[in-house]
Scaffold this motif. Sequence first.
Motif, PDB file in Angstrom:
ATOM      1  N   ALA A   1       0.821  -1.202   0.000  1.00 43.66           N
ATOM      2  CA  ALA A   1       0.000   0.000   0.000  1.00 43.66           C
ATOM      3  C   ALA A   1       0.860   1.260   0.000  1.00 43.66           C
ATOM      4  N   ALA A   2       1.907   1.254   0.817  1.00 41.51           N
ATOM      5  CA  ALA A   2       2.789   2.419   0.873  1.00 41.51           C
ATOM      6  C   ALA A   2       3.490   2.633  -0.461  1.00 41.51           C
ATOM      7  N   ALA A   3       3.952   1.558  -1.075  1.00 42.60           N
ATOM      8  CA  ALA A   3       4.652   1.675  -2.353  1.00 42.60           C
ATOM      9  C   ALA A   3       3.728   2.207  -3.442  1.00 42.60           C
ATOM     10  N   PHE A   4       2.496   1.676  -3.517  1.00 45.86           N
ATOM     11  CA  PHE A   4       1.543   2.164  -4.505  1.00 45.86           C
ATOM     12  C   PHE A   4       1.264   3.647  -4.299  1.00 45.86           C
ATOM     13  N   ALA A   5       1.017   4.030  -3.048  1.00 43.05           N
ATOM     14  CA  ALA A   5       0.690   5.428  -2.772  1.00 43.05           C
ATOM     15  C   ALA A   5       1.859   6.346  -3.108  1.00 43.05           C
ATOM     16  N   LEU A   6       3.070   5.935  -2.725  1.00 42.53           N
ATOM     17  CA  LEU A   6       4.242   6.755  -3.004  1.00 42.53           C
ATOM     18  C   LEU A   6       4.477   6.918  -4.505  1.00 42.53           C
ATOM     19  N   ALA A   7       4.184   5.863  -5.261  1.00 42.44           N
ATOM     20  CA  ALA A   7       4.431   5.885  -6.699  1.00 42.44           C
ATOM     21  C   ALA A   7       3.250   6.421  -7.499  1.00 42.44           C
TER      22      ALA A   7
END
Length: 244
Positions: free
Chosen positions: A55-61
Amino acid sequence: MRVLVVTAVPVERDAVTRAFTDRPQVLDVPGAELHRVGALDVVAGGAGPASAAAAAAFALASGAGAGVGPGAGAGPYRLVVSAGIGGGFAPDAPVGSLVVASGIVAADLGAETPDGFVPVTALGFGRERFVPPPDLVRDVAAATGALTGEVLTVSTVTGSAGRAAALRTAHPHAVAEAMEGFGVAEAAERLHVPVLEIRAVSNAVGPRDRDAWRIGDALTALTEAFGKLTPVLEGWTTPHDRHR
């Protein structure tokens, strides 16, 4: 310049956004639903380190904090916060207290051996610890009255006195455990964004007794904490503060 806050479940996300008087703006991005209030984008990413990392990776990207795409912010994400409720190690972190992590530690990432548990770093690969910016930890603790110490990330919530004692022996500076911080930190590290972890204590680490849990009180403490620390987080997003 925005702050990304990652919780496990929607009630934690809503506890964060309740610190604001404005109604959250809901943004759909690939792999996530962002609730935007003030300078914060808050996402409920799921329980456990794998879901939290994804979730963090998707949001950051996603571009939501980088000035591109639908609902774009005024600049890139400058900080990622893993936030929610967790277990506290007695007597240091009693139920209802707030903890800010001086270290985010993967407590069960490694191997079992005849001589006991060996962390992944002792096996010669990976990492087991992330260290949030010490000055940010200090400022957040000062603003909220939070206790500082290591927060352990576990894939299985502790349910016995023996396991709690083993964790404290292996990690004498631990004050709390939760299930997502290390995953969020992994995603943040890969995109070179500082990370912070904040936990409101809902239960004692040890024998599992749901009747003794105070989830409502912990969620209220989380809301109150974000009401106090939001100016600190917003200040941290400026280039000057990031390089103090």
